[in-house]
Design a protein around this motif. Structure first.
Motif, PDB file in Angstrom:
ATOM      1  N   SER A 117       0.828  -1.202   0.000  1.00 19.08           N
ATOM      2  CA  SER A 117       0.000   0.000   0.000  1.00 19.08           C
ATOM      3  C   SER A 117       0.872   1.265   0.000  1.00 19.08           C
ATOM      4  CB  SER A 117      -0.901  -0.004   1.244  1.00 19.08           C
ATOM      5  OG  SER A 117      -1.549   1.240   1.401  1.00 19.08           O
ATOM      6  N   PHE A 118       0.473   2.241  -0.797  1.00 20.01           N
ATOM      7  CA  PHE A 118       1.165   3.532  -0.828  1.00 20.01           C
ATOM      8  C   PHE A 118       0.094   4.613  -0.899  1.00 20.01           C
ATOM      9  CE2 PHE A 118       4.635   6.229  -3.154  1.00 20.01           C
ATOM     10  CZ  PHE A 118       4.680   7.077  -2.062  1.00 20.01           C
ATOM     11  N   GLU A 119      -0.131   5.295   0.231  1.00 15.94           N
ATOM     12  CA  GLU A 119      -1.199   6.277   0.343  1.00 15.94           C
ATOM     13  C   GLU A 119      -0.634   7.685   0.515  1.00 15.94           C
ATOM     14  OE1 GLU A 119      -4.181   5.184  -0.115  1.00 15.94           O
ATOM     15  OE2 GLU A 119      -3.737   3.040   0.078  1.00 15.94           O
ATOM     16  N   THR A 120      -1.470   8.687   0.203  1.00 17.13           N
ATOM     17  CA  THR A 120      -1.099  10.085   0.448  1.00 17.13           C
ATOM     18  C   THR A 120      -2.170  10.727   1.319  1.00 17.13           C
ATOM     19  OG1 THR A 120      -2.186  10.800  -1.611  1.00 17.13           O
ATOM     20  CG2 THR A 120       0.184  10.362  -1.697  1.00 17.13           C
ATOM     21  N   ILE A 121      -1.709  11.484   2.317  1.00 20.87           N
ATOM     22  CA  ILE A 121      -2.614  12.178   3.237  1.00 20.87           C
ATOM     23  C   ILE A 121      -2.138  13.610   3.400  1.00 20.87           C
ATOM     24  CG2 ILE A 121      -3.486  12.293   5.600  1.00 20.87           C
ATOM     25  CD1 ILE A 121      -3.264   9.273   5.768  1.00 20.87           C
ATOM     26  N   LEU A 122      -3.055  14.555   3.268  1.00 26.60           N
ATOM     27  CA  LEU A 122      -2.752  15.972   3.448  1.00 26.60           C
ATOM     28  C   LEU A 122      -3.264  16.412   4.821  1.00 26.60           C
ATOM     29  CD1 LEU A 122      -1.612  18.563   2.130  1.00 26.60           C
ATOM     30  CD2 LEU A 122      -3.914  19.021   1.263  1.00 26.60           C
ATOM     31  N   TYR A 123      -2.341  16.802   5.682  1.00 26.29           N
ATOM     32  CA  TYR A 123      -2.709  17.242   7.033  1.00 26.29           C
ATOM     33  C   TYR A 123      -2.976  18.739   7.000  1.00 26.29           C
ATOM     34  CZ  TYR A 123      -2.313  18.196  12.052  1.00 26.29           C
ATOM     35  OH  TYR A 123      -2.539  18.616  13.345  1.00 26.29           O
ATOM     36  N   ALA A 124      -4.244  19.098   7.236  1.00 27.42           N
ATOM     37  CA  ALA A 124      -4.684  20.496   7.142  1.00 27.42           C
ATOM     38  C   ALA A 124      -5.416  20.887   8.421  1.00 27.42           C
ATOM     39  CB  ALA A 124      -5.596  20.677   5.928  1.00 27.42           C
ATOM     40  N   PRO A 125      -4.683  21.129   9.504  1.00 31.00           N
ATOM     41  CA  PRO A 125      -5.328  21.393  10.796  1.00 31.00           C
ATOM     42  C   PRO A 125      -6.157  22.671  10.838  1.00 31.00           C
ATOM     43  CG  PRO A 125      -2.968  21.828  10.923  1.00 31.00           C
ATOM     44  CD  PRO A 125      -3.205  21.160   9.604  1.00 31.00           C
ATOM     45  N   GLY A 126      -5.903  23.583   9.905  1.00 28.93           N
ATOM     46  CA  GLY A 126      -6.644  24.844   9.914  1.00 28.93           C
ATOM     47  C   GLY A 126      -7.813  24.894   8.954  1.00 28.93           C
ATOM     48  N   PHE A 127      -8.124  23.760   8.319  1.00 26.15           N
ATOM     49  CA  PHE A 127      -9.168  23.752   7.284  1.00 26.15           C
ATOM     50  C   PHE A 127     -10.280  22.794   7.681  1.00 26.15           C
ATOM     51  CE2 PHE A 127     -11.288  23.836   3.334  1.00 26.15           C
ATOM     52  CZ  PHE A 127     -10.734  24.842   2.555  1.00 26.15           C
ATOM     53  N   ASP A 128     -11.496  23.290   7.739  1.00 27.36           N
ATOM     54  CA  ASP A 128     -12.656  22.469   8.113  1.00 27.36           C
ATOM     55  C   ASP A 128     -13.613  22.333   6.937  1.00 27.36           C
ATOM     56  OD1 ASP A 128     -12.050  21.942  10.842  1.00 27.36           O
ATOM     57  OD2 ASP A 128     -12.614  24.003  11.333  1.00 27.36           O
ATOM     58  N   ASN A 129     -14.231  21.165   6.854  1.00 25.30           N
ATOM     59  CA  ASN A 129     -15.350  20.928   5.938  1.00 25.30           C
ATOM     60  C   ASN A 129     -15.037  21.256   4.484  1.00 25.30           C
ATOM     61  OD1 ASN A 129     -16.982  20.278   8.208  1.00 25.30           O
ATOM     62  ND2 ASN A 129     -17.350  22.465   8.557  1.00 25.30           N
ATOM     63  N   TYR A 130     -13.923  20.705   3.988  1.00 27.25           N
ATOM     64  CA  TYR A 130     -13.605  20.895   2.572  1.00 27.25           C
ATOM     65  C   TYR A 130     -14.523  20.013   1.735  1.00 27.25           C
ATOM     66  CZ  TYR A 130     -11.023  21.248  -1.783  1.00 27.25           C
ATOM     67  OH  TYR A 130     -10.678  21.480  -3.086  1.00 27.25           O
ATOM     68  N   THR A 131     -15.180  20.599   0.738  1.00 27.94           N
ATOM     69  CA  THR A 131     -16.166  19.866  -0.060  1.00 27.94           C
ATOM     70  C   THR A 131     -15.701  19.602  -1.493  1.00 27.94           C
ATOM     71  OG1 THR A 131     -17.263  21.958  -0.639  1.00 27.94           O
ATOM     72  CG2 THR A 131     -18.114  20.755   1.280  1.00 27.94           C
ATOM     73  N   GLY A 132     -14.523  20.074  -1.851  1.00 24.87           N
ATOM     74  CA  GLY A 132     -14.015  19.870  -3.203  1.00 24.87           C
ATOM     75  C   GLY A 132     -13.422  18.491  -3.387  1.00 24.87           C
ATOM     76  N   ASP A 133     -12.864  18.262  -4.561  1.00 26.85           N
ATOM     77  CA  ASP A 133     -12.240  16.980  -4.886  1.00 26.85           C
ATOM     78  C   ASP A 133     -10.724  17.119  -4.796  1.00 26.85           C
ATOM     79  OD1 ASP A 133     -14.657  15.657  -5.439  1.00 26.85           O
ATOM     80  OD2 ASP A 133     -14.714  16.491  -7.466  1.00 26.85           O
ATOM     81  N   LEU A 134     -10.140  16.421  -3.835  1.00 25.85           N
ATOM     82  CA  LEU A 134      -8.691  16.413  -3.687  1.00 25.85           C
ATOM     83  C   LEU A 134      -8.134  15.084  -4.170  1.00 25.85           C
ATOM     84  CD1 LEU A 134      -8.235  18.020  -0.140  1.00 25.85           C
ATOM     85  CD2 LEU A 134      -7.854  19.112  -2.362  1.00 25.85           C
ATOM     86  N   LEU A 135      -6.893  15.106  -4.606  1.00 28.94           N
ATOM     87  CA  LEU A 135      -6.232  13.885  -5.049  1.00 28.94           C
ATOM     88  C   LEU A 135      -5.835  13.019  -3.857  1.00 28.94           C
ATOM     89  CD1 LEU A 135      -3.981  15.600  -7.725  1.00 28.94           C
ATOM     90  CD2 LEU A 135      -5.920  14.090  -8.198  1.00 28.94           C
ATOM     91  N   SER A 136      -5.605  13.657  -2.716  1.00 30.26           N
ATOM     92  CA  SER A 136      -5.213  12.959  -1.488  1.00 30.26           C
ATOM     93  C   SER A 136      -6.314  13.087  -0.440  1.00 30.26           C
ATOM     94  CB  SER A 136      -3.911  13.544  -0.932  1.00 30.26           C
ATOM     95  OG  SER A 136      -2.866  13.459  -1.876  1.00 30.26           O
ATOM     96  N   LEU A 137      -6.286  12.199   0.533  1.00 25.90           N
ATOM     97  CA  LEU A 137      -7.200  12.313   1.666  1.00 25.90           C
ATOM     98  C   LEU A 137      -6.753  13.475   2.539  1.00 25.90           C
ATOM     99  CD1 LEU A 137      -9.431  11.183   3.559  1.00 25.90           C
ATOM    100  CD2 LEU A 137      -7.639   9.773   4.606  1.00 25.90           C
TER     101      LEU A 137
END
Length: 262
Positions: A117-137
């Protein structure tokens, strides 16, 4: 076995979000079921086709969870443009690392897929309730990681982990002697094979020697054959990546080292 951070944190550029991530892994190693685990911090450093420098915030290599590439973002709630940009950078880093790994047959499931498994995760502590389409979780709380890793059950053996680490840290390109064949376990030939395999990989002190960001004088000491020249060459290569227009002077005493340094 405690999580091994590569290199250690001293002397590295400050990224508080990445540092917080690593602290979370260290404090929750057991509950996340990571097993033997290695974390690259502020590394690897790669360039894309436009020669833009890309630096990974955190790359986690876990015996039980495979690889996870983490990006961090300062984007605040509503700043869609910034989070989209950071997501694209993370995806580009993923592609560059993936292309390095997929070259090696022992890491492939088939021609196009890795065996882990090779996953990508974007840590965004200042961003809530993003509704768009991101390539990463995208996550903004550490607690979400437990749910993510609960879904991943992907055991990889120590040989595969060591190969991945050697590709990421660059030691995979070091010249390697041919293995002695038809040796029995525990024999002198077997011990020499293991010793030579260990010599042609970096240990944590060597990694720290060339990955550490140092603006002043740095002294590298070691016995003959301990890898001082290789560490110096790696440090020069990283300096060139970060400062492609700088003049870098690298001197050595014997012509035989030229090929190795090159």
């Amino acid at each position: 076995m405690p999580i091994q951070v590569i290199p250690d944190r001293s002397g590295l550029r400050e990224n508080s979000f990445a540092s917080d991530l690593i602290s979370y892994f260290e404090d929750n190693e057991s509950s996340l079921c990571l097993g033997n685990c290695y974390v690259f911090y502020d590394f690897p450093i790669l360039t894309n086709e436009d020669n833009t420098l890309l630096r990974a915030s955190v790359l986690l290599i876990s015996e039980n969870k495979g690889l996870t590439l983490f990006g961090t973002t300062l984007a605040r709630t509503g700043d869609v443009e910034s989070i989209d940009t950071d997501d694209e950078i993370l995806d580009e880093l993923y592609s560059l690392i993936y292309s390095k790994l997929i070259k090696y047959r022992e890491l492939r499931e088939n021609r196009k897929e890795l065996s882990f498994s090779f996953e990508t995760i974007l840590y965004a502590p200042g961003f809530d309730n993003y509704t768009g389409d991101l390539l990463s979780l995208a996550i903004n709380r550490f607690g979400e990681l437990k749910a993510v890793y609960k879904k991943i059950d992907n055991t990889i053996n120590s040989n595969t982990i060591n190969k991945i680490i050697s590709i990421v840290d660059g030691s995979v390109v070091l010249p390697r002697p041919k293995l002695r064949k038809n040796v029995t376990s525990g024999s002198k030939g077997d011990l020499v094979n293991k010793l030579e395999a260990e010599i042609t990989t970096f240990d944590n002190k060597q990694r720290h020697g060339y990955m550490q960001h140092n603006t002043g004088v740095q002294r590298i000491r070691g016995l003959a054959g301990s890898g001082k020249t290789v560490i110096l060459a790696m440090k020069a290569a990283l300096a060139h990546l970060e400062n492609p227009n700088a003049t870098i002077l690298l001197t050595f005493y014997t012509k035989s080292l030229y090929q190795l340094v090159q």
